[in-house]
Design a protein around this motif. Structure first.
Motif, PDB file in Angstrom:
ATOM      1  N   PRO A 242      56.081  -1.974  80.825  1.00 15.77           N
ATOM      2  CA  PRO A 242      55.708  -1.397  82.238  1.00 15.77           C
ATOM      3  C   PRO A 242      55.004  -2.031  82.823  1.00 15.77           C
ATOM      4  N   ILE A 243      53.808  -1.967  83.716  1.00 13.31           N
ATOM      5  CA  ILE A 243      53.124  -2.720  84.806  1.00 13.31           C
ATOM      6  C   ILE A 243      51.728  -1.983  84.214  1.00 13.31           C
ATOM      7  N   GLU A 244      51.944  -1.344  83.805  1.00 11.67           N
ATOM      8  CA  GLU A 244      50.027  -0.625  83.987  1.00 11.67           C
ATOM      9  C   GLU A 244      49.669  -1.212  82.458  1.00 11.67           C
ATOM     10  N   TYR A 245      50.969  -1.324  81.549  1.00 17.27           N
ATOM     11  CA  TYR A 245      50.072  -2.254  80.269  1.00 17.27           C
ATOM     12  C   TYR A 245      50.038  -3.552  79.863  1.00 17.27           C
ATOM     13  N   VAL A 246      50.622  -4.270  81.043  1.00 14.86           N
ATOM     14  CA  VAL A 246      50.673  -5.553  81.432  1.00 14.86           C
ATOM     15  C   VAL A 246      49.739  -6.159  82.223  1.00 14.86           C
ATOM     16  N   ARG A 247      49.310  -5.098  83.456  1.00 12.95           N
ATOM     17  CA  ARG A 247      48.920  -5.548  84.086  1.00 12.95           C
ATOM     18  C   ARG A 247      47.205  -6.331  84.078  1.00 12.95           C
ATOM     19  N   PRO A 248      46.869  -6.177  83.178  1.00 11.19           N
ATOM     20  CA  PRO A 248      45.295  -6.901  82.685  1.00 11.19           C
ATOM     21  C   PRO A 248      45.825  -8.669  82.485  1.00 11.19           C
ATOM     22  N   THR A 249      46.816  -8.502  81.892  1.00 11.89           N
ATOM     23  CA  THR A 249      47.782 -10.025  81.787  1.00 11.89           C
ATOM     24  C   THR A 249      48.152 -10.821  83.314  1.00 11.89           C
ATOM     25  N   ILE A 250      48.563  -9.628  84.173  1.00 14.15           N
ATOM     26  CA  ILE A 250      48.989  -9.951  85.349  1.00 14.15           C
ATOM     27  C   ILE A 250      48.657 -10.593  86.233  1.00 14.15           C
ATOM     28  N   ASP A 251      46.683  -9.521  86.238  1.00 13.60           N
ATOM     29  CA  ASP A 251      45.625  -9.778  86.767  1.00 13.60           C
ATOM     30  C   ASP A 251      45.201 -11.113  86.853  1.00 13.60           C
ATOM     31  N   LYS A 252      45.043 -11.368  85.058  1.00 13.29           N
ATOM     32  CA  LYS A 252      44.727 -12.613  84.461  1.00 13.29           C
ATOM     33  C   LYS A 252      45.865 -14.269  85.249  1.00 13.29           C
ATOM     34  N   ILE A 253      46.881 -13.889  85.083  1.00 15.72           N
ATOM     35  CA  ILE A 253      47.390 -15.052  85.756  1.00 15.72           C
ATOM     36  C   ILE A 253      47.571 -15.087  86.581  1.00 15.72           C
ATOM     37  N   VAL A 254      47.208 -14.203  88.335  1.00 13.62           N
ATOM     38  CA  VAL A 254      47.193 -14.439  89.529  1.00 13.62           C
ATOM     39  C   VAL A 254      46.294 -14.819  89.385  1.00 13.62           C
ATOM     40  N   LYS A 259      42.773 -19.989  90.688  1.00 13.12           N
ATOM     41  CA  LYS A 259      41.976 -20.982  90.844  1.00 13.12           C
ATOM     42  C   LYS A 259      42.411 -22.022  90.489  1.00 13.12           C
ATOM     43  N   LEU A 260      43.489 -22.242  89.920  1.00  8.95           N
ATOM     44  CA  LEU A 260      44.237 -23.626  90.283  1.00  8.95           C
ATOM     45  C   LEU A 260      43.987 -24.039  91.449  1.00  8.95           C
ATOM     46  N   GLU A 261      44.473 -23.357  92.960  1.00  2.39           N
ATOM     47  CA  GLU A 261      45.078 -23.588  94.295  1.00  2.39           C
ATOM     48  C   GLU A 261      43.873 -24.399  94.918  1.00  2.39           C
ATOM     49  N   LEU A 262      42.388 -23.291  94.108  1.00  2.00           N
ATOM     50  CA  LEU A 262      41.556 -23.313  94.677  1.00  2.00           C
ATOM     51  C   LEU A 262      40.663 -24.997  94.870  1.00  2.00           C
ATOM     52  N   ILE A 263      40.889 -25.474  93.107  1.00  2.00           N
ATOM     53  CA  ILE A 263      40.269 -26.379  92.930  1.00  2.00           C
ATOM     54  C   ILE A 263      40.835 -27.718  93.377  1.00  2.00           C
ATOM     55  N   LYS A 264      42.238 -27.407  93.886  1.00  2.00           N
ATOM     56  CA  LYS A 264      43.097 -28.602  94.734  1.00  2.00           C
ATOM     57  C   LYS A 264      42.316 -28.298  96.080  1.00  2.00           C
ATOM     58  N   GLU A 265      42.672 -27.512  96.354  1.00  2.00           N
ATOM     59  CA  GLU A 265      41.866 -27.465  97.776  1.00  2.00           C
ATOM     60  C   GLU A 265      40.409 -28.197  98.027  1.00  2.00           C
TER      61      GLU A 265
END
Length: 284
Positions: A242-254, A259-265
């Motif tokens: 369920p999304i509420e269970y994996v929400r912390p993981t999703i937040d870290k991934i996003v 962060k990677l996009e910002l580093i390139k910029e």
């Protein structure tokens, strides 16, 4: 000639001043290998409070001996290894140093500029796009439980309210929770079954399967008292998490993707600015 008479005393004064105000090294040496010294302030941080004098002495002596061995090996390498290999090491060291500086600076810039908030909409969009990835590798349940003395007053009334669990029942159970040895009345949160097994002693390998039955009431006893358990919902291993269970993981991934996009910029902007102000030039 007049210019010479002015410049010579200035040079003399500069040289004299540098010699006169030369800084002295007041560090206290504790060991020496050839021309390299180990100082008192290098080892002070090794000794923590609470260590006996004997343990502190042994720790320091061990560190000094390891330091000396390393210095002797380095000196031996510089004298005996081929020049090409030593030059290669110097190149690697310089490359590593530059990477440390660059990465540290980028991390500081990212920390200053990155947005670490992930909205519900953004998390749900990522979840829907990658739902097949979020498979459970463990069983999850939603439950409520109470651990109470077996001979406590009004056990039957507590059990009745616990099973029914309407709004008034929950408020009343919350109000008398001081009587319970332990409890959890929040049955809207997914938890790992293994955590429940660790938390509630009378649950064993033999009766563990009872936890995996939805809307199931369980009553168990041990030397610590009576356990009332109600299983509100169940998700088995390999089900979609369920999304509420994996929400912390999703937040870290996003955030990491951001962060990677910002580093390139940042890298692009830094190079662009350096080119614009002529601090970076390519010679054709």
């Amino acid at each position: 000639m007049r210019f010479s008479r002015i410049i010579i005393p200035s040079v003399f004064l500069t040289l004299f001043s540098c010699h006169f105000f030369k800084e002295t090294d007041d560090r206290v040496p504790v060991a020496k290998v050839n021309e390299v010294y180990l100082y008192q302030n290098d080892i002070e941080k090794l000794v923590s409070e609470g260590l006996s004098k004997e343990d502190s002495t042994a720790l320091v002596n061990n560190y000094i001996n390891r330091w000396a061995t390393q210095q002797l090996l380095v000196d031996g390498a510089k004298r005996n290894l081929p020049e090409t290999q030593l030059l290669n090491f110097e190149t690697l060291v310089e490359k590593y140093k530059n990477e440390l500086y660059a990465n540290a600076y980028l991390e500081a810039l990212v920390a200053k500029n990155i947005d670490t908030s992930v909205s519900r909409v953004e998390a749900e969009a990522y979840y829907k796009a990658h739902e097949s990835v979020f498979k459970l590798n463990e069983d999850l349940i939603k439950l409520r439980y109470i651990n109470i003395e077996e001979n406590a007053l009004s056990v039957d009334e507590i059990e009745k309210k616990f099973k029914r669990f309407e709004a008034d029942d929950k408020r009343e159970l919350d109000s008398i929770a001081i009587q319970f040895k332990s409890y959890s009345l929040n049955d809207s949160v997914w938890v790992k079954v293994d955590q429940v097994v660790d938390k509630i002693p009378p649950i064993t390998a033999e009766n563990r399967s009872q936890l995996l039955k939805k809307t199931n009431f369980i009553q168990l006893k041990d030397s610590l008292g009576l356990y009332l358990i109600y299983i509100n919902d169940v998700l088995l291993r390999n089900s979609t998490a369920p999304i509420e269970y994996v929400r912390p993981t999703i937040d870290k991934i996003v955030i990491n993707k951001r962060k990677l996009e910002l580093i390139k910029e940042l890298e692009k902007d830094i190079t662009k600015d350096a080119t614009k102000n002529k601090s970076f030039e390519i010679y054709n």
